[in-house]
Design an enzyme around this catalytic site. Structure first.
Site, mmCIF file in Angstrom:
data_model
loop_
_atom_site.group_PDB
_atom_site.id
_atom_site.type_symbol
_atom_site.label_atom_id
_atom_site.label_comp_id
_atom_site.label_asym_id
_atom_site.label_seq_id
_atom_site.Cartn_x
_atom_site.Cartn_y
_atom_site.Cartn_z
ATOM 1 N N PRO A 181 0.824 -1.216 0.000
ATOM 2 C CG PRO A 181 -0.786 -1.576 1.618
ATOM 3 C CD PRO A 181 0.536 -2.085 1.139
ATOM 4 C CB CYS A 182 0.369 4.354 -1.889
ATOM 5 S SG CYS A 182 1.264 5.788 -2.435
#
Length: 420
Positions: free
Chosen positions: A146-147
């Site tokens: 995930p960013c």
């Protein structure tokens, strides 16, 4: 194929421009379509499009050559943040063997185990996994972390400074396993996340770990036999001791753009029409509004009073908001699927019927095979599919990775011969 004709929607997808841009080009004389005599549709010939690099690449694609890629030996893969298995399934199709898949969501783990009982699915937090038993036994480590933003205490962020992020866990797995190749996928937004600092930090850590990063690239799923306008940022890195002997080549595009018709009807992509399955329903009031939207249309195609009532305050704000009251079209790819097909901001209404897409329709648009079963409640199934890497895109990228690993293998064999 010289007389092959393309619609305005197809040309917009091929050239990655909007239909409005093509209409402006027609007015300025840059690209003038023919008009279909029966219905006055804009149609473009193949030779007209060959002035554009994007079209040239599509028309001279090496897809068929690349499709028959085979691995010299069985390559072993570890995947983090595996989700419902879109990336892992694409890897499997390319001939890679998963030896460990990490995933925290229980329903997604159930999905993986139900479809591939032989896969080693490790449930729970990735930070609890010790990867050291796999050191020097892994050819590729992959995953879509995930960013997340990093905290910037010092000027240059190192591996240890990334603690507390899921990218740190990805990097730790790389450090502990020492794979030949790293493959990471993410949203396009990572390019500019935190003014580009997040990606710069990631690049720095990959370098510190001893890997050479190929220039990251945003791949558009529509070019890889996926009937969906989805984009993914792909990062490929090669261990520095192997880098000088090899060259990574991005996958070639498929020869045409797939549409909703390809996704849901029997044809080139699937042998049968989409099977029936569970799906969400619209409330009666929303169904009444969407009933008035034509295929390919959205809220601006509604009568003005209906627009105002449906859009509320949004009606007076700027921006196109083209996902609202959106009905898909048979002749175009789907818009990017979200985690829910009926949210007001990102509606994905069936082309003919006034309803959201079903779970199986969602899966088809992501190019999951019909026998890939999803576990959990309907909301989780939509979420798992919406978050997945499209299988055909994953498969195309994985074939490029297999070709890279084949190069590494051949270089290693040559080196051994010289020593002998």
């Amino acid at each position: 194929m010289e007389n092959e004709l393309y619609t305005i929607a197809q040309v917009a997808d091929i050239l990655s421009v909007s239909k409005e841009t093509l209409r402006r080009w027609e007015e300025s004389g840059k690209l003038i379509p023919k008009r279909d005599q029966d219905n006055n549709y804009r149609l473009y010939s193949k030779d007209q499009l060959e002035q554009f690099d994007e079209a040239k690449i599509l028309f001279s694609t090496k897809w068929d050559e690349e499709k028959i890629t085979e691995s010299i030996r069985p390559y072993r893969a570890i995947e983090l943040f595996a989700g419902a298995g879109g990336l892992a399934l694409g890897m499997e199709q390319a001939g890679l063997k998963s030896i460990l898949l990490s995933e925290i969501d229980n329903h997604a783990c159930d999905t993986l185990e139900k479809n591939r009982p032989d896969w080693n699915v490790v449930r729970g937090d990735v930070s609890d996994i010790d990867f050291t038993p796999h050191r020097d036994k892994v050819d590729i480590l992959s995953g879509g972390f995930p960013c997340q933003a990093f905290s910037y205490a010092g000027k240059k962020l190192g591996f240890e400074d990334a603690r507390g992020t899921l990218f740190f866990e990805f990097a730790r797995a790389v450090k502990e396993t020492n794979p030949k190749v790293i493959l990471a996928e993410n949203v396009r937004g990572l390019l500019n996340h935190d003014d580009g600092k997040t990606l710069e930090a990631i690049k720095g850590i990959i370098d510190e770990l001893g890997y050479e990063l190929v220039e990251p690239k945003v791949l558009k799923a529509v070019f890889y036999r996926v009937p969906q306008k989805r984009e993914r940022l792909i990062l490929v890195a090669i261990r520095k001791d192997l880098f000088s002997n090899v060259t990574f080549q991005w996958p070639s595009p498929y020869k045409r753009i797939m549409t909703m018709k390809d996704a849901l009807k029997a044809g080139e992509l699937f042998a049968t029409d989409v099977p029936e399955s569970i799906g969400q329903k619209y409330p009666a009031s929303k169904a009444e509004v969407l009933k008035q939207v034509p295929p390919g249309g959205y809220w601006r195609d509604l009568p003005i009073e209906v627009q105002k009532d449906y859009m509320k305050k949004s009606f007076f704000l700027g921006g196109g908001k083209t996902g609202m009251a959106r009905r898909l079209s048979w002749d175009e790819p789907s818009l990017t699927l979200t985690c829910s097909p009926a949210q007001k901001q990102t509606e994905r209404c069936h082309p003919d019927e006034t309803r959201p897409l079903t779970v199986r329709e969602y899966a088809r648009i992501q190019t999951f095979p019909d026998d890939w079963v999803f576990s959990g409640p309907i909301t989780s199934q939509y979420k798992q599919i919406g978050n997945a890497v499209p299988v055909n895109l994953a498969s195309a990228v994985a074939r490029s990775v297999v070709r890279l690993l084949n190069q590494i293998e051949m270089a290693g064999l040559k080196k051994q011969k010289k020593i002998a």
